[in-house]
Design a protein around this motif. Structure first.
Motif, PDB file in Angstrom:
ATOM      1  N   LEU A  94       5.467  13.964 -11.464  1.00 19.60           N
ATOM      2  CA  LEU A  94       6.548  13.658 -12.571  1.00 19.60           C
ATOM      3  C   LEU A  94       4.909  14.167 -13.511  1.00 19.60           C
ATOM      4  CD1 LEU A  94       7.614  10.357 -12.809  1.00 19.60           C
ATOM      5  CD2 LEU A  94       9.021  12.575 -12.483  1.00 19.60           C
ATOM      6  N   VAL A  95       4.247  13.832 -13.010  1.00 10.88           N
ATOM      7  CA  VAL A  95       3.334  14.549 -14.775  1.00 10.88           C
ATOM      8  C   VAL A  95       3.464  16.085 -14.082  1.00 10.88           C
ATOM      9  CG1 VAL A  95       0.501  15.006 -14.612  1.00 10.88           C
ATOM     10  CG2 VAL A  95       1.516  12.420 -14.880  1.00 10.88           C
ATOM     11  N   LEU A 145       3.897  21.824 -15.756  1.00  8.70           N
ATOM     12  CA  LEU A 145       4.414  23.169 -15.516  1.00  8.70           C
ATOM     13  C   LEU A 145       6.015  22.948 -16.327  1.00  8.70           C
ATOM     14  CD1 LEU A 145       4.994  22.805 -11.663  1.00  8.70           C
ATOM     15  CD2 LEU A 145       3.782  24.644 -13.321  1.00  8.70           C
ATOM     16  N   PHE A 146       6.589  22.086 -16.777  1.00 12.40           N
ATOM     17  CA  PHE A 146       7.379  22.430 -18.237  1.00 12.40           C
ATOM     18  C   PHE A 146       7.159  22.882 -19.393  1.00 12.40           C
ATOM     19  CE2 PHE A 146      10.220  20.972 -21.339  1.00 12.40           C
ATOM     20  CZ  PHE A 146      11.251  21.567 -21.308  1.00 12.40           C
ATOM     21  N   ARG A 147       5.768  22.298 -19.753  1.00 15.96           N
ATOM     22  CA  ARG A 147       5.499  23.198 -20.685  1.00 15.96           C
ATOM     23  C   ARG A 147       4.995  24.002 -20.293  1.00 15.96           C
ATOM     24  NH1 ARG A 147       1.996  17.258 -22.718  1.00 15.96           N
ATOM     25  NH2 ARG A 147       3.177  16.107 -23.378  1.00 15.96           N
ATOM     26  N   LEU A 199       1.108  -1.095   0.385  1.00 19.48           N
ATOM     27  CA  LEU A 199       0.426   0.442   0.123  1.00 19.48           C
ATOM     28  C   LEU A 199       0.868   1.647  -0.103  1.00 19.48           C
ATOM     29  CD1 LEU A 199      -3.273   1.407   0.053  1.00 19.48           C
ATOM     30  CD2 LEU A 199      -2.329   1.368   2.811  1.00 19.48           C
ATOM     31  N   ILE A 200       1.931   1.530   0.864  1.00 20.43           N
ATOM     32  CA  ILE A 200       2.539   2.916   0.941  1.00 20.43           C
ATOM     33  C   ILE A 200       3.627   2.433  -0.162  1.00 20.43           C
ATOM     34  CG2 ILE A 200       4.875   2.900   2.004  1.00 20.43           C
ATOM     35  CD1 ILE A 200       3.709   1.868   4.784  1.00 20.43           C
ATOM     36  N   LEU A 201       3.788   1.350  -1.041  1.00 20.09           N
ATOM     37  CA  LEU A 201       3.982   1.545  -2.157  1.00 20.09           C
ATOM     38  C   LEU A 201       3.571   2.048  -3.084  1.00 20.09           C
ATOM     39  CD1 LEU A 201       6.847   1.110  -3.869  1.00 20.09           C
ATOM     40  CD2 LEU A 201       6.366  -1.631  -4.123  1.00 20.09           C
ATOM     41  N   SER A 202       2.247   1.340  -3.047  1.00 15.21           N
ATOM     42  CA  SER A 202       1.239   1.838  -4.060  1.00 15.21           C
ATOM     43  C   SER A 202       1.642   3.801  -4.210  1.00 15.21           C
ATOM     44  CB  SER A 202       0.058   1.110  -4.205  1.00 15.21           C
ATOM     45  OG  SER A 202       0.846   0.126  -4.196  1.00 15.21           O
ATOM     46  N   ILE A 203       1.300   3.060  -2.825  1.00 16.90           N
ATOM     47  CA  ILE A 203       0.368   5.683  -2.766  1.00 16.90           C
ATOM     48  C   ILE A 203       2.171   6.294  -3.097  1.00 16.90           C
ATOM     49  CG2 ILE A 203       0.727   7.102  -0.761  1.00 16.90           C
ATOM     50  CD1 ILE A 203      -1.304   5.331   0.825  1.00 16.90           C
ATOM     51  N   SER A 204       3.219   5.634  -2.989  1.00 19.04           N
ATOM     52  CA  SER A 204       4.407   6.409  -3.059  1.00 19.04           C
ATOM     53  C   SER A 204       4.733   6.576  -4.792  1.00 19.04           C
ATOM     54  CB  SER A 204       5.534   5.712  -2.107  1.00 19.04           C
ATOM     55  OG  SER A 204       5.706   6.167  -0.713  1.00 19.04           O
ATOM     56  N   SER A 205       4.216   5.219  -5.334  1.00 20.96           N
ATOM     57  CA  SER A 205       4.677   5.678  -6.036  1.00 20.96           C
ATOM     58  C   SER A 205       3.149   6.128  -7.182  1.00 20.96           C
ATOM     59  CB  SER A 205       4.344   3.498  -7.219  1.00 20.96           C
ATOM     60  OG  SER A 205       5.048   2.751  -6.811  1.00 20.96           O
TER      61      SER A 205
END
Length: 220
Positions: free
Chosen positions: A31-32, A37-39, A18-24
């Motif tokens: 990243l999105v 922001l970069f665009r 669950l923690i790994l899923s939340i972190s991912s």
């Protein structure tokens, strides 16, 4: 015991998943967001660069327009100065003609056989010719001069309020870069008298020996 331990391990494993899923998911969201922001920043920079380029184009066009306007104004001023110089030369030629007529009249008047009445009439004609020539020709010249160099007289008087009419008239003719001989022919004065007037002008305008009178008057 083993069953309990396996249950605990399964529970811990599910928590880690669950923690790994939340972190991912969080990392993916970051990243999105960074990509967005970069665009956005990239588009903003492009818009800024485009806007700056457009402003540079506008400034360049405005600069060209100002240069063209200044060139046109300079050409117009030069054309008007040529017209004024032409009028001055016309005054010189006309005054020379009148001077020649006056000389002939004076020569006729000096003849011994000329009677007193005729002599008086000739002197009156000479006097009227001189007065009318001086006044009418100068008025025409002065009208054109004021249209071209409006405000010159006032700026000159602001610098030196105690100038005489003769000095002001001489200053106007000097502004056109006319020679002492030409000014003398226009004003019906001797070259020595014009030189004296020029000296008084320099003195009243507080010009040093290094300052040139004509360039100074051209800048007023």
């Amino acid at each position: 015991h083993k069953i309990a331990r396996l249950r605990d391990e399964g529970k811990i494993q599910r928590q880690n998943i669950l923690i790994l899923s939340i972190s991912s998911f969080t990392l993916l969201a970051i990243l999105v967001l960074l990509v967005i922001l970069f665009r956005y920043k990239s588009q903003a920079l492009k818009r800024s660069a485009l806007l700056m380029e457009q402003e540079n184009v506008i400034h360049a066009q405005e600069s060209r327009i100002r240069d063209n306007e200044n060139r046109m104004l300079q050409e117009q001023l030069e054309g008007k100065n040529r017209e004024l110089a032409s009028k001055a030369l016309e005054m010189i030629r006309f005054n020379d003609t009148i001077g020649s007529i006056i000389e002939k009249l004076e020569g006729l008047n000096n003849k011994e056989e000329t009677n007193a009445e005729l002599s008086s009439q000739i002197r009156a004609i000479i006097h009227e010719l001189e007065n009318q020539t001086k006044q009418n020709i100068w008025n025409e010249f002065d009208r054109i001069f004021k249209n071209i160099h409006s405000g010159f007289y006032q700026r000159l008087l602001d610098r030196c309020p105690d100038l005489t009419p003769t000095e002001i008239k001489t200053a106007a003719l000097l502004k056109l870069n006319l020679t002492t001989k030409e000014i003398a022919a226009i004003t019906f004065k001797s070259e020595g008298g014009i030189k004296t007037t020029r000296y008084r002008l320099r003195k009243k305008l507080n010009l040093s020996s290094d300052d040139k009178l004509i360039p100074f008057l051209m800048q007023i």
